[in-house]
Scaffold this active site. Structure first.
Site, mmCIF file in Angstrom:
data_model
loop_
_atom_site.group_PDB
_atom_site.id
_atom_site.type_symbol
_atom_site.label_atom_id
_atom_site.label_comp_id
_atom_site.label_asym_id
_atom_site.label_seq_id
_atom_site.Cartn_x
_atom_site.Cartn_y
_atom_site.Cartn_z
ATOM 1 N N ARG A 48 0.845 -1.205 0.000
ATOM 2 C CA ARG A 48 0.000 0.000 0.000
ATOM 3 C C ARG A 48 0.879 1.252 0.000
ATOM 4 O O ARG A 48 0.618 2.226 -0.700
ATOM 5 C CB ARG A 48 -0.934 0.001 1.226
ATOM 6 C CG ARG A 48 -1.949 -1.136 1.202
ATOM 7 C CD ARG A 48 -3.034 -0.953 2.248
ATOM 8 N NE ARG A 48 -2.607 -1.136 3.622
ATOM 9 C CZ ARG A 48 -2.599 -2.301 4.282
ATOM 10 N NH1 ARG A 48 -3.000 -3.405 3.674
ATOM 11 N NH2 ARG A 48 -2.222 -2.366 5.544
ATOM 12 N N LYS A 138 -12.161 14.753 4.858
ATOM 13 C CA LYS A 138 -13.320 14.230 4.127
ATOM 14 C C LYS A 138 -14.135 13.297 5.007
ATOM 15 O O LYS A 138 -13.586 12.559 5.823
ATOM 16 C CB LYS A 138 -12.855 13.459 2.894
ATOM 17 C CG LYS A 138 -14.013 12.892 2.064
ATOM 18 C CD LYS A 138 -13.549 11.878 1.037
ATOM 19 C CE LYS A 138 -13.918 10.471 1.495
ATOM 20 N NZ LYS A 138 -13.649 9.457 0.442
ATOM 21 N N GLU A 179 -19.261 15.108 1.932
ATOM 22 C CA GLU A 179 -19.565 14.171 0.843
ATOM 23 C C GLU A 179 -20.817 13.349 1.102
ATOM 24 O O GLU A 179 -20.769 12.307 1.759
ATOM 25 C CB GLU A 179 -18.372 13.221 0.604
ATOM 26 C CG GLU A 179 -18.654 12.217 -0.520
ATOM 27 C CD GLU A 179 -17.522 11.222 -0.795
ATOM 28 O OE1 GLU A 179 -16.572 11.167 0.003
ATOM 29 O OE2 GLU A 179 -17.608 10.511 -1.794
ATOM 30 N N LYS A 221 -18.673 17.603 -1.958
ATOM 31 C CA LYS A 221 -18.289 16.505 -2.860
ATOM 32 C C LYS A 221 -19.520 15.650 -3.124
ATOM 33 O O LYS A 221 -19.781 14.674 -2.412
ATOM 34 C CB LYS A 221 -17.169 15.673 -2.216
ATOM 35 C CG LYS A 221 -16.760 14.436 -3.008
ATOM 36 C CD LYS A 221 -15.439 13.879 -2.524
ATOM 37 C CE LYS A 221 -15.127 12.569 -3.216
ATOM 38 N NZ LYS A 221 -13.733 12.147 -3.019
#
Ligand code: 13P
Length: 340
Positions: A48, A138, A179, A221
């Protein structure tokens, strides 16, 4: 304007720089494992790290990308030379963002609906993330369309949670990306998506107002207004742009500086072409750009396939998508540019 408001204003100004958008590279451990499995790569802390290092060190990425959203693990990782990955972004002139929700669970009493978790302890986490270099955050809420859903209670619960998150971020000097994602799954029409998206955004801005969130220092978003993935009636980019813009103009105050769409399972080219159609439609009250995950990374991850030798080709694939989406932000994209 207070000092902390100046901080927030400065972050927003960088994020909405002309011709730029946001790269969402904040897949949770479960989600990145799915993406890696699809290209036959084992998901480990190292793989990752290698993949994200590859993305962030793409030469010239900062020409088109103003911010990258990280998963918490990545915010704490260093590249092979021992440099924190957030510093790799800083060196490219890119701001570091952080996904702060901890995923979704079923909403009790409302079959088929979900609620996002992560408010407990968030104030403390935000102050630590800020020290680690994050300037924006976010939180994703998901709204599914189906028989009898979403309910107004499901929508209100998610709107309230998003607003509480946004207020905590601003208090910590971090710009919140709000979002609310209306999912594409299902065979519903574009008209149904438009109705649900309008209801969701209306509830979200009501909750943001109630929680005293400063609209000037946040980004939205949202999903684009599109037909369900299995709806037989497909829509042109022009129709999607028109439905999306009219829905947003009814619900998103002009004080919001920027709207950065998610791609939500659209193909790379569709996400770019739909964004272009919106920007080609003329000036809107807000900056209209992207915050794509899959639509920026899909080709790069495939080309990479876990092999060190594919690094440059994978970076070129990401660079191409970033460049084409930058063109779309300016309304200058054409399908022929896909062949370059
Ligand atoms: P997609 O563009 O792949 O939908 O991802 C954006 C994102 O950050 C979803 O939370």
């Amino acid at each position: 304007m207070s000092l902390s408001e100046q901080d927030l204003a400065q972050t927003v100004a960088v994020l909405i720089a002309p011709g730029k958008g946001i790269l969402a590279a904040d897949e949770s451990t479960g989600t990145i494992e799915k993406r890696f499995t699809a290209v036959n790569v084992a998901s480990t802390k190292e793989s990752r790290r290698d993949y994200r290092e590859l993305l962030f060190s793409t030469p010239g990425l900062g020409d088109f990308i103003s911010g990258v959203i990280l998963y918490e693990e990545t915010l704490r990782q260093k590249n092979t030379a021992g440099v924190p990955l957030s510093a790799v972004l800083t060196a490219q002139g890119i701001l570091t963002g952080i996904k702060v929700d901890t995923g979704t669970v079923a909403l009790p009493g409302f079959p088929g609906e979900k609620i996002t978790q992560g408010l407990d302890g968030l104030a403390q986490r935000l102050s630590e993330y800020k020290q680690l270099g994050a300037s924006f955050a976010k939180w994703r809420a998901v709204i599914a369309i189906g028989a009898g859903i979403p309910t107004s209670e499901g929508i209100a619960s998610n709107a309230y949670t998003l607003a509480r998150y946004a207020a905590l971020c601003q208090e910590a000097g971090i710009v919140p990306i709000v979002e609310p994602e209306v999912l594409m799954d299902g065979d519903h029409t574009i008209t149904t998506c438009e109705k649900v998206t309008e209801q969701v955004l209306h509830a979200v801005f009501h909750a943001l107002h109630q929680q005293r969130v400063m609209l000037e220092y946040m980004l939205l978003k949202p999903n684009m207004v599109v037909p369900g993935a299995t709806c037989s009636e497909r829509s042109s980019a022009q129709l999607i742009a028109q439905a999306t813009l009219s829905c947003l103009r009814r619900t998103v105050p002009a004080a919001v500086p920027g709207i950065n769409f998610l791609s939500g399972g659209q193909t790379d080219a569709a996400a770019t072409s739909n964004l272009n159609a919106m920007n080609a439609a003329g000036k809107q009250p807000w900056n209209v750009s992207f915050s794509y995950g899959r639509a920026l990374q899909a080709s790069a991850i495939k080309v990479w396939g876990g092999a060190v030798g594919n690094k440059e080709a994978a970076q070129q694939a990401l660079y191409l998508r970033a460049r084409l989406n930058s063109a779309a932000v300016q309304g200058n994209y054409a399908a022929a540019m896909e062949e370059e």
